[in-house]
Design an enzyme around this catalytic site. Structure first.
Site, mmCIF file in Angstrom:
data_model
loop_
_atom_site.group_PDB
_atom_site.id
_atom_site.type_symbol
_atom_site.label_atom_id
_atom_site.label_comp_id
_atom_site.label_asym_id
_atom_site.label_seq_id
_atom_site.Cartn_x
_atom_site.Cartn_y
_atom_site.Cartn_z
ATOM 1 N N GLY A 1 30.794 29.169 35.774
ATOM 2 C CA GLY A 1 31.134 30.601 35.776
ATOM 3 C C GLY A 1 32.000 31.005 34.592
ATOM 4 O O GLY A 1 31.806 30.563 33.451
ATOM 5 N N ASP B 1 42.433 19.096 41.784
ATOM 6 C CA ASP B 1 42.620 20.338 42.541
ATOM 7 C C ASP B 1 43.967 20.927 42.113
ATOM 8 O O ASP B 1 44.994 20.246 42.234
ATOM 9 C CB ASP B 1 42.601 20.009 44.047
ATOM 10 C CG ASP B 1 42.642 21.270 44.893
ATOM 11 O OD1 ASP B 1 43.341 22.233 44.524
ATOM 12 O OD2 ASP B 1 41.966 21.290 45.936
ATOM 13 N N ASN C 1 42.480 30.355 35.158
ATOM 14 C CA ASN C 1 41.241 31.038 35.549
ATOM 15 C C ASN C 1 40.806 30.717 36.973
ATOM 16 O O ASN C 1 40.223 31.578 37.635
ATOM 17 C CB ASN C 1 40.128 30.648 34.559
ATOM 18 C CG ASN C 1 38.754 30.944 35.121
ATOM 19 O OD1 ASN C 1 38.325 32.093 35.188
ATOM 20 N ND2 ASN C 1 38.058 29.897 35.587
ATOM 21 N N ALA C 2 41.077 29.495 37.456
ATOM 22 C CA ALA C 2 40.568 29.102 38.778
ATOM 23 C C ALA C 2 40.991 30.125 39.824
ATOM 24 O O ALA C 2 42.144 30.560 39.851
ATOM 25 C CB ALA C 2 41.093 27.713 39.159
ATOM 26 N N ASN D 1 40.606 40.897 61.004
ATOM 27 C CA ASN D 1 39.792 39.725 61.367
ATOM 28 C C ASN D 1 40.133 38.490 60.535
ATOM 29 O O ASN D 1 39.473 37.462 60.664
ATOM 30 C CB ASN D 1 38.299 40.022 61.131
ATOM 31 C CG ASN D 1 37.832 41.221 61.909
ATOM 32 O OD1 ASN D 1 38.303 41.441 63.031
ATOM 33 N ND2 ASN D 1 36.944 42.023 61.338
ATOM 34 N N ASN E 1 40.600 46.455 47.314
ATOM 35 C CA ASN E 1 39.258 46.456 47.917
ATOM 36 C C ASN E 1 39.380 46.182 49.401
ATOM 37 O O ASN E 1 40.113 45.259 49.788
ATOM 38 C CB ASN E 1 38.400 45.320 47.326
ATOM 39 C CG ASN E 1 37.746 45.725 46.030
ATOM 40 O OD1 ASN E 1 37.357 46.881 45.845
ATOM 41 N ND2 ASN E 1 37.639 44.773 45.131
ATOM 42 N N TYR F 1 43.142 38.495 48.431
ATOM 43 C CA TYR F 1 42.753 38.340 47.020
ATOM 44 C C TYR F 1 43.485 39.360 46.138
ATOM 45 O O TYR F 1 44.061 39.016 45.100
ATOM 46 C CB TYR F 1 41.241 38.534 46.945
ATOM 47 C CG TYR F 1 40.619 38.367 45.580
ATOM 48 C CD1 TYR F 1 40.397 37.096 45.051
ATOM 49 C CD2 TYR F 1 40.206 39.471 44.833
ATOM 50 C CE1 TYR F 1 39.788 36.942 43.805
ATOM 51 C CE2 TYR F 1 39.605 39.323 43.597
ATOM 52 C CZ TYR F 1 39.390 38.058 43.082
ATOM 53 O OH TYR F 1 38.788 37.913 41.854
ATOM 54 N N THR G 1 28.326 36.014 38.302
ATOM 55 C CA THR G 1 28.631 34.588 38.504
ATOM 56 C C THR G 1 28.241 34.223 39.936
ATOM 57 O O THR G 1 27.825 35.084 40.720
ATOM 58 C CB THR G 1 30.136 34.277 38.357
ATOM 59 O OG1 THR G 1 30.834 34.910 39.438
ATOM 60 C CG2 THR G 1 30.710 34.737 37.048
HETATM 61 N N1 LIG Z 1 33.003 37.020 39.111
HETATM 62 C C1 LIG Z 1 33.659 38.174 39.151
HETATM 63 O O1 LIG Z 1 33.036 39.248 39.234
HETATM 64 C C2 LIG Z 1 35.144 38.217 39.069
HETATM 65 C C3 LIG Z 1 35.764 39.472 39.115
HETATM 66 C C4 LIG Z 1 37.133 39.550 39.027
HETATM 67 C C5 LIG Z 1 37.881 38.393 38.862
HETATM 68 N N2 LIG Z 1 37.270 37.172 38.837
HETATM 69 C C6 LIG Z 1 38.140 35.992 38.668
HETATM 70 O O2 LIG Z 1 37.636 35.171 37.625
HETATM 71 C C7 LIG Z 1 37.985 33.811 37.881
HETATM 72 C C8 LIG Z 1 36.731 32.951 37.801
HETATM 73 O O3 LIG Z 1 35.792 33.437 38.748
HETATM 74 P P1 LIG Z 1 34.252 33.011 38.793
HETATM 75 O O4 LIG Z 1 33.488 34.219 39.163
HETATM 76 O O5 LIG Z 1 33.879 32.251 37.576
HETATM 77 O O6 LIG Z 1 34.281 32.077 40.072
HETATM 78 P P2 LIG Z 1 33.466 30.745 40.405
HETATM 79 O O7 LIG Z 1 33.634 30.545 41.864
HETATM 80 O O8 LIG Z 1 32.082 30.812 39.852
HETATM 81 O O9 LIG Z 1 34.286 29.649 39.588
HETATM 82 C C9 LIG Z 1 35.624 29.346 39.886
HETATM 83 C C10 LIG Z 1 35.917 27.914 39.460
HETATM 84 O O10 LIG Z 1 37.253 27.606 39.872
HETATM 85 C C11 LIG Z 1 37.232 26.340 40.493
HETATM 86 N N3 LIG Z 1 38.309 26.200 41.458
HETATM 87 C C12 LIG Z 1 38.449 26.867 42.628
HETATM 88 N N4 LIG Z 1 39.521 26.388 43.291
HETATM 89 C C13 LIG Z 1 40.056 25.400 42.529
HETATM 90 C C14 LIG Z 1 41.147 24.526 42.695
HETATM 91 N N5 LIG Z 1 41.898 24.560 43.792
HETATM 92 N N6 LIG Z 1 41.419 23.636 41.712
HETATM 93 C C15 LIG Z 1 40.650 23.577 40.600
HETATM 94 N N7 LIG Z 1 39.598 24.384 40.394
HETATM 95 C C16 LIG Z 1 39.296 25.285 41.347
HETATM 96 C C17 LIG Z 1 35.876 26.294 41.185
HETATM 97 O O11 LIG Z 1 35.495 24.961 41.518
HETATM 98 C C18 LIG Z 1 34.970 26.930 40.143
HETATM 99 O O12 LIG Z 1 34.468 26.007 39.215
HETATM 100 C C19 LIG Z 1 38.647 33.799 39.257
HETATM 101 O O13 LIG Z 1 40.039 33.804 39.110
HETATM 102 C C20 LIG Z 1 38.170 35.099 39.886
HETATM 103 O O14 LIG Z 1 39.070 35.559 40.859
HETATM 104 C C21 LIG Z 1 35.920 37.063 38.933
#
Ligand SMILES: NC(=O)c1ccc[n+]([C@@H]2O[C@H](COP(=O)([O-])OP(=O)(O)OC[C@H]3O[C@@H](n4cnc5c(N)ncnc54)[C@H](O)[C@@H]3O)[C@@H](O)[C@H]2O)c1
Length: 475
Positions: free
Chosen positions: A248, A291, A317-318, A328, A375, A381, A416
């Site tokens: 992602g 992790d 980023n994670a 709920n 949201n 979140y 993603t």
């Molecule tokens: N996709 C969207 O539309 C969107 C919108 C707003 C914000 N975001 C933010 O962007 C960031 C990336 O999102 P994404 O869409 O690529 O998500 P994704 O779920 O595709 O990827 C997230 C990655 O983080 C890793 N991860 C999760 N928990 C972890 C942990 N405890 N330790 C190590 N790694 C961990 C996951 O394994 C994964 O590879 C996040 O912070 C998300 O909140 C995404």
């Protein structure tokens, strides 16, 4: 995940059907295919305009010329005198705006110096400049407005007038998005005006294809800061940590940072070790299966970064979602989201502040537009993402005192696995209800992170940049 409607609406049949039925026709955005070029505007024309009391023509002309732009001026508009004066002082040639029939010579970018406005009537200059030209801005064109930071405006009226430009930029972004044109406003304090080139290299090029309708307030650069000797590979030799790098957005961030010269250490959960290895080996980086919430994570990360001589850039980023309406929501949904998205970042940083960061290190946290507008179903979140926005604001002076900066990117709807898991109707609404009428790609977030994480953003600190195509949610 592919946006099938975008593909369809851009096919010859789809285009005519969408036109016939009055359906939205999201534009195909032009994105950067490679890294930052020495002269990204070489062979391109930029039309320069401004207010009659514009103060930024000098630094603007210097930056645009260094980027290789051919500068055009609009004849007989209110801001001509300060622009001509600054160009003469810099020995830069200005060309007159070509006539409407000469499409090949038309400007691809419009830059307007809106500093110096001093009353309600003076804003008429903004209308007079843009009104006759709006229809001429080409598809995927760029509009960048500049204003004085309202806080430096002098008096209440000047403050209000400078603030007025925000409404203009946001509205124009909504009007022009359907052509893939972006409109952004840079607020420039005096201390930052010699650092305009980095932000312009981002906002005026394909690196910022999904950023529109945004106001970025520049900040004073750290004491003694100098623009970098070269804008090519701005992260050359920088050790960069990226969490959640297996897939992602995180994988795209790792890839773009490596493209710009960084040596990337990517972290992801042990379950994702295979994907992490693939992403990192493709860019010559190093993967660490860990992790981020594990008790040993902060020490292991600090150890790894210290071994490499210290990080110059850290990207948190994670992140995860566990959506439910609050009534709920089970407690473990709350706790997991709070810990991954926020608690782990605090613990890792606490350890890194004691060792593992180089002087001048920059940090970028990935927030979300959900943290700005909220949201339903995302109280957990949105709490974490809003907390990150506050965190970067609060820590900015600390980072500046060590020559660095901390900022956040707030993504909108990005294609993603996270958004692919959404139910179909909210997913479609999330994509279309934005000025650009589509979701962004992980690359769009990666480009913004690279901008904020590099010397291009020397004069940006404590800010949150939305990368959302001006999504109507999270407003
Ligand atoms: N996709 C969207 O539309 C969107 C919108 C707003 C914000 N975001 C933010 O962007 C960031 C990336 O999102 P994404 O869409 O690529 O998500 P994704 O779920 O595709 O990827 C997230 C990655 O983080 C890793 N991860 C999760 N928990 C972890 C942990 N405890 N330790 C190590 N790694 C961990 C996951 O394994 C994964 O590879 C996040 O912070 C998300 O909140 C995404």
């Amino acid at each position: 995940m592919t946006d099938r409607y975008l593909e369809f609406a851009n096919s010859p049949f789809g285009r005519s059907l969408a036109g016939l039925l009055g359906l939205p026709a999201p534009p195909r955005l032009k994105r950067a295919q490679e890294g930052y070029a020495a002269q990204p505007l070489s062979g391109r024309a930029v039309l320069l305009g401004g207010s009659s009391r514009g103060e930024l023509a000098g630094p603007l002309i210097q930056a645009l010329t260094a980027m290789g732009a051919a500068l055009q001026i609009a004849p007989e508009h209110a801001g001509l005198a300060p622009i001509k004066q600054a160009a003469a002082a810099a020995g830069v040639a200005l060309k007159s705006e070509p006539g409407e029939e000469d499409r090949a010579a038309a400007a691809e970018a419009y830059v307007f110096d809106g500093s110096g406005f001093n009353g309600s009537g003076s804003l008429r200059e903004l209308y007079d400049f843009f009104h006759p030209r709006i229809a001429r801005i080409p598809r995927n064109g760029r509009v960048v407005l500049l204003s004085r930071a309202p806080a430096e405006a002098g008096d209440a009226v000047a403050f209000a007038v400078a603030s007025g430009l925000r409404g203009f930029a946001r509205s124009l972004g909504k009007e022009l998005g359907k052509k893939g044109i972006t409109v952004n406003l840079l607020e420039v304090p005096r201390a930052a005006q010699d650092f305009l080139e980095g932000p312009l290299r981002f906002f005026l090029t394909e690196h910022a294809a999904f950023v529109t309708g945004q106001v970025l307030a520049l900040a004073a650069p750290p004491p003694g800061a100098q623009p970098p000797p070269s804008w090519v590979k701005p992260l050359d030799g920088t050790v960069a940590l990226v969490t959640g790098a297996a897939r992602g957005i995180g994988a795209a961030i790792a890839t773009v940072l490596a493209r710009e010269g960084a040596q990337v250490v990517g972290i992801d959960r042990p379950e994702e070790e295979g994907a992490l290895g693939q992403t990192l080996s493709a860019i010559g980086g190093r993967g660490l299966a860990l992790d981020i919430t594990a008790p040993e994570a902060p020490a292991r990360i600090a150890e790894e970064l210290t071994r490499l001589g210290g990080a110059g850039l850290v990207v948190h980023n994670a992140g995860i979602t566990r959506d439910k309406m609050l009534k709920n929501m089970p407690p473990h949904f709350w706790d997991q989201v709070l810990d991954v998205n926020f608690g782990a970042i605090l613990r890792i940083n606490e350890r890194l502040f004691a060792g593992g960061l180089k002087d001048g290190a920059r940090m970028v946290c990935i927030a979300s537009i959900g943290g700005i507008g909220g949201n339903a179903g995302q109280t957990n979140y949105a709490t974490t993402k809003a907390a990150l926005i506050g965190y970067v604001e609060a820590l900015a002076p600390q980072f500046a005192s060590r020559g660095g900066a901390i900022n956040a990117v707030a993504p909108g709807f990005i294609e993603t696995q996270m958004t692919a898991a959404m139910p179909a109707i909210p997913r479609e609404v999330g994509r279309r209800l934005s000025s650009l009428g589509q979701g962004g790609l992980p690359l769009d977030i990666a480009e913004a992170v690279c901008f904020l994480g590099s010397p291009l953003a020397m004069a940006v600190n404590g800010r949150t940049l939305r990368v959302c195509g001006q999504n109507y949610f999270g407003a």
